[in-house]
Write a protein that holds these residues in place. Structure first.
Motif: not given
Lengths: 114, 113
Positions: B33, B35, B37, B40-43, B45, B56, B91, B102, B104-106
Motif C-alpha cells: 500500500y 498512503y 499525509q 496537518g491533514q489526515k493520513v 489511502f 484498489e 507512507f 498493516l 507501515f514504514g517510517s
C-alpha cells in the motif's frame, strides 16, 4: 461517506495520570477499527484493533479501547501514562469486505509532562 | 519485529519533475500500500497492490501516479510530474493477507518546490 473524527488535536497529561483519546467514526457498515501510534521519525505502529467479539480490546504498551456501537466511538485509554507514550495517535476505520483502504483521523498529539 | 523500509527519508524536487519513492516491504507479505499525509491533514489511502496489479485506488491516485514492483523486494511509487500539492509524507505499508495488520514504514517526506 466514511469519516473518522478525533476531536482533540493536542492533549497534555502528567506522567502517571490516566489518558483517554477520543475517536468517533461514520461508516456505512460495521467497520474494522484501529488505533495507530507514530513516534517522531517512526512509522505508524498498530496499538490495537477491533474486528468483532468483545468490545473492550487490549493492545500493546498497556493501551485498551472500547467499541461503542451506539455512540459510534472507539476511544483509546491507558490507566497510567509514561513519558515514552508521547507521540501522535491515529484512529482508523476499514471495511470488512476484504479491502485494506483505511480511513484515518487527523490524529491527536500527546504530550507527557513530568 | 520485521520492518518496512522506505528510502529516502526526505526528498526535495522541483515542480514538474518526476520522482520515485522506494519501499522494501516485509519479505513474506503479499499486499502492499501507499498512503500519504499532507501536513496537518489526515493520513489518506492512495493505492493497494496485490499479485502484481492494483487492487484498489483512491481518487487521489490519478494518472500522474503509478506503482510498480520491479523485482521481488521493492515496491515503488512514481509521480510523473510533481505539483506543489504533492508535498506530503508518503507512507508505504504491507500486510501478509488482506485485513491483517498493516506494517507501515517510517515515511518519505516529499517537498515539491
Amino acid at each position: 461517506a466514511q469519516s473518522v473524527t478525533q476531536p482533540d488535536i493536542h492533549i497534555t497529561v502528567s506522567e502517571g495520570a490516566s489518558l483517554e483519546l477520543r475517536c468517533n467514526y461514520s461508516y456505512g457498515a460495521t467497520p474494522y477499527l484501529f488505533w495507530y501510534v507514530q513516534s517522531p521519525g517512526q512509522g505508524l505502529q498498530l496499538l490495537l484493533k477491533y474486528f468483532s467479539g468483545d468490545t473492550l480490546v487490549q493492545g500493546i504498551k498497556g493501551f485498551e479501547a472500547e467499541f461503542k456501537r451506539s455512540q459510534s466511538s472507539f476511544n483509546l485509554r491507558k490507566p497510567s501514562v509514561h513519558w515514552s507514550d508521547a507521540a501522535e495517535y491515529f484512529c482508523a476505520v476499514g471495511p470488512q469486505t476484504g479491502a485494506n483502504n483505511l480511513f484515518f483521523g487527523t490524529g491527536t498529539r500527546l504530550t507527557v509532562i513530568p | 519485529e520485521p520492518e518496512v523500509t522506505q528510502t529516502p527519508s526526505h526528498q526535495v524536487t522541483q515542480m514538474g519533475q518526476e520522482v520515485i519513492l522506494r519501499c522494501v516491504p516485509i519479505s513474506n507479505h503479499l499486499y502492499f500500500y501507499w498512503y500519504r499525509q499532507i501536513l496537518g491533514q489526515k493520513v489518506e489511502f492512495l493505492v493497494s497492490f496485490y499479485n502484481n496489479e492494483i487492487s484498489e485506488k483512491s481518487e487521489i491516485f490519478d494518472d500522474q501516479f503509478s506503482v510498480e514492483r520491479p523485482d521481488g523486494s521493492n515496491f515503488t511509487l512514481k509521480i510523473r510530474s510533481t505539483k506543489l500539492e504533492d508535498s506530503a509524507m508518503y507512507f508505504c505499508a504491507s500486510s501478509p493477507q488482506v485485513n491483517e495488520k498493516l506494517f507501515f514504514g517510517s515515511g518519505t517526506q516529499l517537498s515539491v518546490l
